[in-house]
Structure formats: C-alpha cells, structure tokens
Design a protein around this motif. Sequence first.
Motif, PDB file in Angstrom:
ATOM      1  N   ALA A 188       0.829  -1.202   0.000  1.00  0.00           N
ATOM      2  CA  ALA A 188       0.000   0.000   0.000  1.00  0.00           C
ATOM      3  C   ALA A 188       0.865   1.253   0.000  1.00  0.00           C
ATOM      4  N   LEU A 189       1.903   1.259   0.829  1.00  0.00           N
ATOM      5  CA  LEU A 189       2.792   2.417   0.890  1.00  0.00           C
ATOM      6  C   LEU A 189       3.497   2.622  -0.452  1.00  0.00           C
ATOM      7  N   GLY A 190       3.961   1.536  -1.051  1.00  0.00           N
ATOM      8  CA  GLY A 190       4.638   1.643  -2.343  1.00  0.00           C
ATOM      9  C   GLY A 190       3.754   2.233  -3.426  1.00  0.00           C
ATOM     10  N   VAL A 191       2.490   1.804  -3.462  1.00  0.00           N
ATOM     11  CA  VAL A 191       1.579   2.283  -4.506  1.00  0.00           C
ATOM     12  C   VAL A 191       1.208   3.740  -4.294  1.00  0.00           C
ATOM     13  N   ILE A 192       0.904   4.136  -3.066  1.00  0.00           N
ATOM     14  CA  ILE A 192       0.460   5.521  -2.856  1.00  0.00           C
ATOM     15  C   ILE A 192       1.596   6.512  -3.054  1.00  0.00           C
ATOM     16  N   LEU A 193       2.833   6.076  -2.862  1.00  0.00           N
ATOM     17  CA  LEU A 193       3.959   6.965  -3.152  1.00  0.00           C
ATOM     18  C   LEU A 193       4.072   7.228  -4.651  1.00  0.00           C
ATOM     19  N   TYR A 321       1.977  11.481   2.977  1.00  0.00           N
ATOM     20  CA  TYR A 321       1.523  10.404   2.094  1.00  0.00           C
ATOM     21  C   TYR A 321       0.045  10.136   2.401  1.00  0.00           C
ATOM     22  N   ASP A 322      -0.748   9.926   1.366  1.00  0.00           N
ATOM     23  CA  ASP A 322      -2.192   9.823   1.544  1.00  0.00           C
ATOM     24  C   ASP A 322      -2.623   8.360   1.629  1.00  0.00           C
ATOM     25  N   ASP A 323      -2.502   7.810   2.822  1.00  0.00           N
ATOM     26  CA  ASP A 323      -2.975   6.459   3.125  1.00  0.00           C
ATOM     27  C   ASP A 323      -4.439   6.587   3.547  1.00  0.00           C
ATOM     28  N   ILE A 382       9.118  -2.284  -2.702  1.00  0.00           N
ATOM     29  CA  ILE A 382       9.821  -1.953  -3.945  1.00  0.00           C
ATOM     30  C   ILE A 382       9.082  -2.521  -5.161  1.00  0.00           C
ATOM     31  N   VAL A 383       8.726  -3.791  -5.114  1.00  0.00           N
ATOM     32  CA  VAL A 383       8.080  -4.409  -6.275  1.00  0.00           C
ATOM     33  C   VAL A 383       6.702  -3.802  -6.519  1.00  0.00           C
ATOM     34  N   SER A 384       5.971  -3.514  -5.458  1.00  0.00           N
ATOM     35  CA  SER A 384       4.647  -2.909  -5.611  1.00  0.00           C
ATOM     36  C   SER A 384       4.743  -1.522  -6.239  1.00  0.00           C
ATOM     37  N   ALA A 385       5.732  -0.758  -5.821  1.00  0.00           N
ATOM     38  CA  ALA A 385       5.927   0.571  -6.401  1.00  0.00           C
ATOM     39  C   ALA A 385       6.280   0.460  -7.885  1.00  0.00           C
ATOM     40  N   ILE A 386       7.090  -0.521  -8.230  1.00  0.00           N
ATOM     41  CA  ILE A 386       7.459  -0.718  -9.642  1.00  0.00           C
ATOM     42  C   ILE A 386       6.231  -1.095 -10.468  1.00  0.00           C
ATOM     43  N   LEU A 387       5.410  -2.009  -9.941  1.00  0.00           N
ATOM     44  CA  LEU A 387       4.195  -2.406 -10.666  1.00  0.00           C
ATOM     45  C   LEU A 387       3.265  -1.209 -10.853  1.00  0.00           C
ATOM     46  N   ALA A 388       3.086  -0.420  -9.803  1.00  0.00           N
ATOM     47  CA  ALA A 388       2.220   0.754  -9.903  1.00  0.00           C
ATOM     48  C   ALA A 388       2.769   1.755 -10.905  1.00  0.00           C
ATOM     49  N   PHE A 389       4.072   1.932 -10.917  1.00  0.00           N
ATOM     50  CA  PHE A 389       4.709   2.873 -11.849  1.00  0.00           C
ATOM     51  C   PHE A 389       4.479   2.439 -13.294  1.00  0.00           C
TER      52      PHE A 389
END
Length: 447
Positions: A188-193, A321-323, A382-389
């Motif tokens: 969740a943190l990775g995606v919202i960033l 950050y908007d959680d 890290i992987v979640s942020a990459i997928l979201a990006f």
Amino acid sequence: MAPAITLAAEAPKLSAANTGFMLICSALVMLMTPGLAFFYGGMVRVKSTLNMLMMSFISLGIVTILWVLYGFSMAFGTDSGSLIGWNSDWVGLSNIGLTQLWDGYTIPIFVFMVFQLMFAIITPALISGALADRVKFSAWALFITLWATVVYFPVAHWVWGAGGWAFELGVIDFAGGTAVHINAGAAALGVILVIGKRVGFKRDPMRPHSLPLVMLGAGLLWFGWFGFNAGSWLGNDDGVGALMFVNTQVATAAAMLAWLIYEKIRHGAFTTLGAASGAVAGLVAITPSGGAVSPLGAIAVGAIAGVLCAMAVGLKYKFGYDDSLDVVGVHLVGGVVGSLLIGFFASGKGQSEVEGLFYGGGLTQFWKQCAGVFAVLAYSLIVSAILAFILDKTMGMRVPEDDEVAGIDQAEHAETAYDFSGAGGGAAKTAAVAAAVSGAESKKVDA
C-alpha cells in the motif's frame, strides 16, 4: 528375553473432525473479505462507497482463478532455491486425489489449498483501503493479478512453504503477520507513493460516511479472524489452535481498549472509529504471535499494538503520504509490532519451545523475526511501487480529476450507493436531500 520390536510410526489418516473444522475455518476466512469491504466501505465518503466494496469483492474472483491455475503451486509446491515453489501436478488442481493428504497432516490437500486460498484473496484486498477515491477499477484489477503473482505467491512460499528461506530460518509467523499484513501494508505504501494524494487531501473533510457500516465490518472481521488464526494450526488435536483462539480474543480486546484510552487522552473522546480500528490493530498484531505467547503475553501484544497503531495513523499528515484508510498505520505497523514482539514474549509453551527475551531465550528469535519482517517489507514495497509505476505510465492508475471530484462510483460503476429518489417529493425534494447530506458531510472535521 525376546528382542524389542520397534514399530514404524503410523502414517497420518484422514480425520473427518479436522477436515470439517478446517472447512469451517476456510468459510470464516472467506467471510472476512466481505467484512473488509463493509469496513472500508463505511470509512469512505458517500461517492466512493461502491468502488470501495468492489475493490475487495473483485479479489474474490481474480485471486481464486490465479490460485487454481498456478498460485497454489508457486506458494506450496516443491522448493526451488528457497524462493519459489512449483508442482506441475497442482497446476489447475488436475492431479490431486480426493483423499490425498497434505503432507504430515490429517486433512486433504484440497482442504489445505482452499484454506490458503482465502488468505491469498484477502491480502491484496487489504491494500485497497490505502487507494480509496482515486484508482481506475480496471487498473486495480490488473494490479491484483500482477501483485499476487510476483509478490504474494513467492512471499507465501518464503514464510510457509517447505524449503522457503524464512521458514527454514525459523521465522515465526503463525497466520500471516509477514505474509499477509506487512506484505499488504508495505505494498500500500509503495503504490500511494507512486500515484499520489487524493484531490483535497488535508484540505477537504474526508470523514467516514457510515460508522455503523464500519462497525459491522469490524465485527465480521473479528468473527472471521478466529478461523484465520485458529485454523492455521491445520487441526484441533493438541490445544495449540485453542490457545490461538483465546489469544485472538484477548489481544483484540486489549488493543481496542488501549486505542480508546490513547484516543481519549490525545483527542478527548472515545470514538466508534477508534474502537473498530483498535480491534483490527489487535487482530493484526496477534496473527503472527498468538501461537507463541501466553494469554498474558497476548494482552501485552494487543495493548502495545493498539497504542502504536493509534499513534502511527497520524503520520500520513506529518509526512504527506495519503494512506486513505490507514492501511499502513494499522496493517504494516501492527504486523511489524506483532512479529517482532515474538522475540520478547514467546513463552516456549505454545506452538514450539522457542523462548523470547522475557522468558530467558535471549534475542536469537528477535533477530530472526527482524530478518523476516524487513525482507518482506522491502521486497513488497519496492516491487509494488514498480508495478504501480508501470501501470501508471501505460494505462494510467488514476481516474481523471473531474471524475474523482464528482464521485468514482458513478464514473467507474455507473451506480451510486444510496438512491435518494425513493424519499418522495420529486426532483426538488431529491435534490434537497442530497444537498443536506452533502452539507452535513462538509461540516465534519478530520480527526
């Protein structure tokens, strides 16, 4: 004297009692996903209610199919390099006998498979609470598909699969502190960033539109969590499952009370949202630790988690950050707290003989817990942020700003949660009722 005769240990036999118990536990865990949908659905504004419900419900569909096709094999198949599993006989569940037992247990493979399926379903659904109001439903569905494949299935193998590195290291995670809650909270943190804040974050009131719905969802989660936790021992023969059941109740109660006390001191009121959030924080924290601690230890785990999670939910305003619904503050922080406290409160009289620092065992188990906690946290983040990006740069993760302001329910689902036309009096009265609801919402102030 005749020589002694050594008898080989009898192979486990299918237990109808344990099989029935585990099927009931599986159904309880399934109920948690609709419970989560209600919990999250009540916490958002009126215009986002249906979207929040659907973000949980779609996981029931997507993850079920993935689990049958290849997820179960990746998570619990034969180990490869301590990182992933695979068993071609389990692909599509096509070569599993009806009475074929899960290795070392008295329940069929099908029963173990469906129990773990319910864990796989709810984990990505947990992430959705951080993304309320602003994510395209199609992008969310694709994110679930990718995330389950490259994050959840491998992490489940690390933690619970025979040969997984965390399992072999001796990291204790009874029912999902690392594999479920830290995994989802870090994601969740990775995606919202990556996707950014809601329109009006820190400026507009974004209070829950239905606290009764929140309380209903919390109650369903608490009820289903007994299957989630007690069922994770995969049987009911030696009392460990009963200990986990008791500790689940005890820690949840302690966390709820601790959250409310903190809230009263800090904000001057005992709120229903605080009671519901505190209960969930306790459920999260006892999930990894409940089989290793005593009931008194469970009180400590719950109380500590209740206070720390209550403190953590405000960090989003401090760090920007908007959680949306405090997935990071409750699930990530609660999962970390519950997992690490095993290193202090493990009694050696539960699921294993491992003792924590307060029972004379030193810090050995604590360092093992740290390895599991921070490896899963870093990998998922890290992987979640990459997928979201990637999704954001290709199909776009967010709805247009106008749709977000007008309401994501209408834009993404062509529906609204509440139809005020049934109030009678024609269009003028309908407009008046809607305006009254909108005005009441605008007067609420963020906690």
